[in-house]
Design an enzyme around this catalytic site. Structure first.
Site, PDB file in Angstrom:
ATOM      1  N   ASP A  13       0.817  -1.228   0.000  1.00 31.16           N
ATOM      2  CA  ASP A  13       0.000   0.000   0.000  1.00 31.16           C
ATOM      3  C   ASP A  13       0.845   1.269   0.000  1.00 31.16           C
ATOM      4  O   ASP A  13       0.433   2.294   0.531  1.00 31.16           O
ATOM      5  CB  ASP A  13      -0.950   0.032   1.218  1.00 31.16           C
ATOM      6  CG  ASP A  13      -1.766  -1.232   1.320  1.00 31.16           C
ATOM      7  OD1 ASP A  13      -2.258  -1.697   0.286  1.00 31.16           O
ATOM      8  OD2 ASP A  13      -1.895  -1.754   2.439  1.00 31.16           O
ATOM      9  N   LYS A  16       2.144   2.252  -5.079  1.00 31.09           N
ATOM     10  CA  LYS A  16       2.829   1.757  -6.279  1.00 31.09           C
ATOM     11  C   LYS A  16       2.014   2.056  -7.539  1.00 31.09           C
ATOM     12  O   LYS A  16       2.575   2.352  -8.585  1.00 31.09           O
ATOM     13  CB  LYS A  16       3.073   0.242  -6.172  1.00 31.09           C
ATOM     14  CG  LYS A  16       4.073  -0.124  -5.094  1.00 31.09           C
ATOM     15  CD  LYS A  16       4.277  -1.617  -5.013  1.00 31.09           C
ATOM     16  CE  LYS A  16       3.095  -2.378  -4.475  1.00 31.09           C
ATOM     17  NZ  LYS A  16       2.741  -2.116  -3.087  1.00 31.09           N
ATOM     18  N   GLY A  40      -4.337  -4.217  -4.667  1.00 34.76           N
ATOM     19  CA  GLY A  40      -5.299  -3.236  -5.163  1.00 34.76           C
ATOM     20  C   GLY A  40      -4.511  -1.997  -5.502  1.00 34.76           C
ATOM     21  O   GLY A  40      -4.059  -1.305  -4.606  1.00 34.76           O
ATOM     22  N   HIS A  41      -4.281  -1.751  -6.780  1.00 36.29           N
ATOM     23  CA  HIS A  41      -3.436  -0.627  -7.170  1.00 36.29           C
ATOM     24  C   HIS A  41      -4.308   0.545  -7.618  1.00 36.29           C
ATOM     25  O   HIS A  41      -5.033   0.454  -8.602  1.00 36.29           O
ATOM     26  CB  HIS A  41      -2.443  -1.062  -8.251  1.00 36.29           C
ATOM     27  CG  HIS A  41      -1.414  -2.011  -7.706  1.00 36.29           C
ATOM     28  ND1 HIS A  41      -0.467  -2.625  -8.457  1.00 36.29           N
ATOM     29  CD2 HIS A  41      -1.191  -2.436  -6.434  1.00 36.29           C
ATOM     30  CE1 HIS A  41       0.298  -3.392  -7.682  1.00 36.29           C
ATOM     31  NE2 HIS A  41      -0.143  -3.294  -6.450  1.00 36.29           N
TER      32      HIS A  41
END
Ligand code: IMP
Length: 428
Positions: A13, A16, A40-41
């Site tokens: 987190d 990224k 989760g990006h």
């Protein structure tokens, strides 16, 4: 021509998604190489928020090739849903822009069920319950099912039969219901038929692309301290999240990599269980969570927050061979003074300059803090390092000096434009 690896330098987190999105401008191909939909990006482009879980964040820029590499574990339903959603948003206009390794392992419903049932029991680790651990267990146990197997009914039936024989009694022991073969098989075959157009020998594809001078960006998932070998074991994910994983998880050798950039927040967060020496409690914890919107992009869980741990960063520099750091969320620290930075620990009274990884040492590690003066001015509108207030500049330079690693980029807000670029790894 350059190949650049982006890794999380903390517990995931770190932001990224945004950095990958920025660097994608200079890349032809963006590659995910480990993990699965536990990631989760988050990207914010033109005020629109997009979260991707499997497809590399590079997908928002038209014409970039997106690769899901051999080292990933992919839940077919999640991937197909993500593809549909991306297409609905006008992204991923050509199917030829997405390549999925036929050797990536698949996450099937029983993996998710086992993950979830274990999380209800005593040994819960605070996983994302996406089936990641059980899928990697099957892979290491040499009974996993790979994306390419979804196209071969006979082999798939055999593999599923063997897996169910072994796992159904375990599922029942954990309090779940045994899985029936036929519906699983039918679903997996249907997913395979839909995924077929994307399946490829991605290692070979990347080798050729590299040889012909293409720029490649590797999008790491999770963070260094969640790496199965180098993290705070057993409170880790089940994959290789460090830079070396980019090679093993894509099938492109280490001599092809030119730079490795570690992403770190200006503070630290962790989601799920496990030790966290600089963890904050009370008002400062609540403040960072609120200002930094620290809630999981995949699970929505509130993230634990803490001061920046440079002793942990130094470790990330070492195990990833970092060329540089990208610092995110500096704006969140506006108005915080002093800003504390952990520069080492005392473990059993003895000073130590790197994060102790032994489970007993890390829980009793007392952080040694250095206090840095903060800054009160807004910085979200700043685009040049020299325009930052003195407190912000001093903080960045001090982190750079303590981590003995140059800072390539500073993020001062969620949008693509809210960034100060100091160096570009694609330009040397
Ligand atoms: P798993 O990867 O779902 O097995 O979860 C193992 C540990 O990694 C848990 O502490 C999760 O919260 C953490 N984790 C997994 N993926 C992410 C991520 O993308 N960001 C942050 N933490 C993660």
């Amino acid at each position: 021509m350059a190949s650049v690896v982006i890794v999380g330098a903390q517990w995931g987190d770190e932001g990224k998604g945004k950095v990958v999105d920025l660097y994608t401008e200079f890349a032809d191909i963006v590659v995910r190489y480990s993990g699965g939909s536990n990631a989760g990006h988050t990207l914010v482009v033109d005020g629109q928020k997009l979260v991707t879980h499997l497809v590399p964040s590079g997908v928002v820029r038209a014409g970039k090739k997106c690769v899901l590499g051999d080292g990933m574990v992919i839940e077919p339903e999640v991937l197909l849903k993500e593809i549909r959603e991306l297409k609905g948003k006008g992204l991923l206009q050509s199917d030829a822009d997405l390549l999925v390794s036929a050797r990536a392992h698949v996450i099937l419903p029983y993996h998710k069920e086992i993950d979830a049932l274990r999380e209800e029991g005593k040994g819960a680790l605070g996983t994302t319950k996406r089936g990641i651990g059980p899928a990697y267990e099957a892979k290491a146990g040499r009974r996993g099912i790979r994306a390419g197997d979804l196209l071969r009914e006979g082999r798939l039936r055999e593999l599923l039969t063997r897996n169910l024989e072994e796992l159904n009694p375990y599922v029942e022991r954990l309090g779940g219901t045994a899985f029936a073969l036929e519906p699983l098989l039918a679903e997996a075959l249907a997913a395979g038929a839909e995924l077929k157009r994307y399946l490829a020998d991605t290692s070979r594809y990347l080798y050729r692309a590299h040889k012909s001078g293409r720029d490649i960006l590797f999008e790491g998932a999770q963070g260094t301290l969640l790496d199965v070998d180098h993290g705070t074991y057993p409170y880790v994910t089940s994959a290789s999240t460090v830079a070396a994983g980019a090679c093993s998880g894509s099938g492109l050798g280490p001599t092809t990599i030119d730079a490795v950039i570690g992403i770190c927040k200006a503070y630290t967060t962790r989601v799920g269980g496990g030790p966290f020496p600089t963890e904050l409690k009370g008002a400062m914890d609540a403040r960072l969570r609120r200002t930094g919107e620290e809630f999981g992009a995949t699970t929505g869980r509130p993230r634990r927050t803490g001061w920046l741990d440079v002793a942990a960063l130094r470790y990330a520099v070492r195990v990833n061979g970092l060329s540089g750091l990208a610092m995110t969320k500096l704006d969140v620290l506006r108005g915080v003074s002093p800003i504390k930075v952990c520069v080492g620990y005392r473990v059993g009274g003895k000073p130590q300059d790197e994060i102790p990884l032994d489970p007993e040492d890390i829980v009793q590690a007392e952080p040694i803090y250095e206090d840095l003066e903060g800054f009160a001015e807004e910085i979200q509108s700043k685009r040049e390092f020299d325009d930052l207030p003195a407190g912000a500049r001093r903080f960045v330079r001090r982190v750079e000096a303590l981590a003995e690693t140059p800072i390539y980029l500073i993020s001062v807000g969620p949008s693509r434009s809210e960034t100060i670029v100091l160096r570009n790894p694609f330009r040397g």
